[in-house]
Motif scaffolding. Structure first.
Motif, PDB file in Angstrom:
ATOM      1  N   ASN A  33      -3.029   0.744  -8.496  1.00  0.00           N
ATOM      2  CA  ASN A  33      -4.496   0.758  -8.490  1.00  0.00           C
ATOM      3  C   ASN A  33      -4.964   1.586  -7.312  1.00  0.00           C
ATOM      4  O   ASN A  33      -4.547   1.330  -6.173  1.00  0.00           O
ATOM      5  N   ASP A  36      -2.552   0.523  -4.197  1.00  0.00           N
ATOM      6  CA  ASP A  36      -1.657  -0.619  -4.039  1.00  0.00           C
ATOM      7  C   ASP A  36      -0.887  -0.781  -5.348  1.00  0.00           C
ATOM      8  O   ASP A  36      -1.375  -0.445  -6.417  1.00  0.00           O
ATOM      9  N   LYS A  86      -7.142   3.000  -4.268  1.00  0.00           N
ATOM     10  CA  LYS A  86      -7.938   2.401  -3.209  1.00  0.00           C
ATOM     11  C   LYS A  86      -8.727   3.509  -2.525  1.00  0.00           C
ATOM     12  O   LYS A  86      -8.317   4.672  -2.545  1.00  0.00           O
ATOM     13  N   GLN A  87      -9.801   3.138  -1.894  1.00  0.00           N
ATOM     14  CA  GLN A  87     -10.582   4.113  -1.142  1.00  0.00           C
ATOM     15  C   GLN A  87      -9.818   4.487   0.124  1.00  0.00           C
ATOM     16  O   GLN A  87      -9.242   3.622   0.790  1.00  0.00           O
ATOM     17  N   ASP A 133       0.861  -1.175   0.000  1.00  0.00           N
ATOM     18  CA  ASP A 133       0.000   0.000   0.000  1.00  0.00           C
ATOM     19  C   ASP A 133       0.899   1.226   0.000  1.00  0.00           C
ATOM     20  O   ASP A 133       1.889   1.280   0.738  1.00  0.00           O
TER      21      ASP A 133
END
Length: 102
Positions: free
Chosen positions: A84, A67, A86-87, A54
């Motif tokens: 990608n 990530d 992430k919230q 992360d």
């Protein structure tokens, strides 16, 4: 390099910094492109393997929690890194607000 994304990205050239969430390590990078779901990044040759980690990336006026899904070595020794989005979680937001002035 073969294109593997399903969503279009737009060119986004900016200086940035990656923070690896579990270690706090920081790496200065250059962004290549961006979409609402991810980003393409060029990272220095001394970048350790961060696939699966992360990260938080700050580039110009953009902040993304993500990530790392791929890290490929380029001919010049740098890396192309794909991430990608992430919230944001409450913990990540707390980290950002606590360290924003550093």
């Amino acid at each position: 390099m073969e294109e593997r994304r399903n969503i279009s990205r737009v060119d986004y050239a900016a200086k940035g910094v990656i923070v690896v969430c579990d270690t706090g390590d920081k790496y200065f990078v250059d962004t290549k492109n961006v979409s609402p779901l991810g980003m393409g990044i060029i990272a220095p040759a001394d970048l350790p393997d961060i696939v699966g980690k992360d990260i938080i990336i700050v580039a110009s006026t953009l902040i993304m929690y993500a990530d790392v899904n791929r890290q490929e070595k380029n001919d010049d020794g740098t890396y192309t890194v794909g991430i990608n989005a992430k919230q944001f979680t409450p913990d990540v937001l707390q980290y950002l607000f606590k360290h924003i002035a550093e």
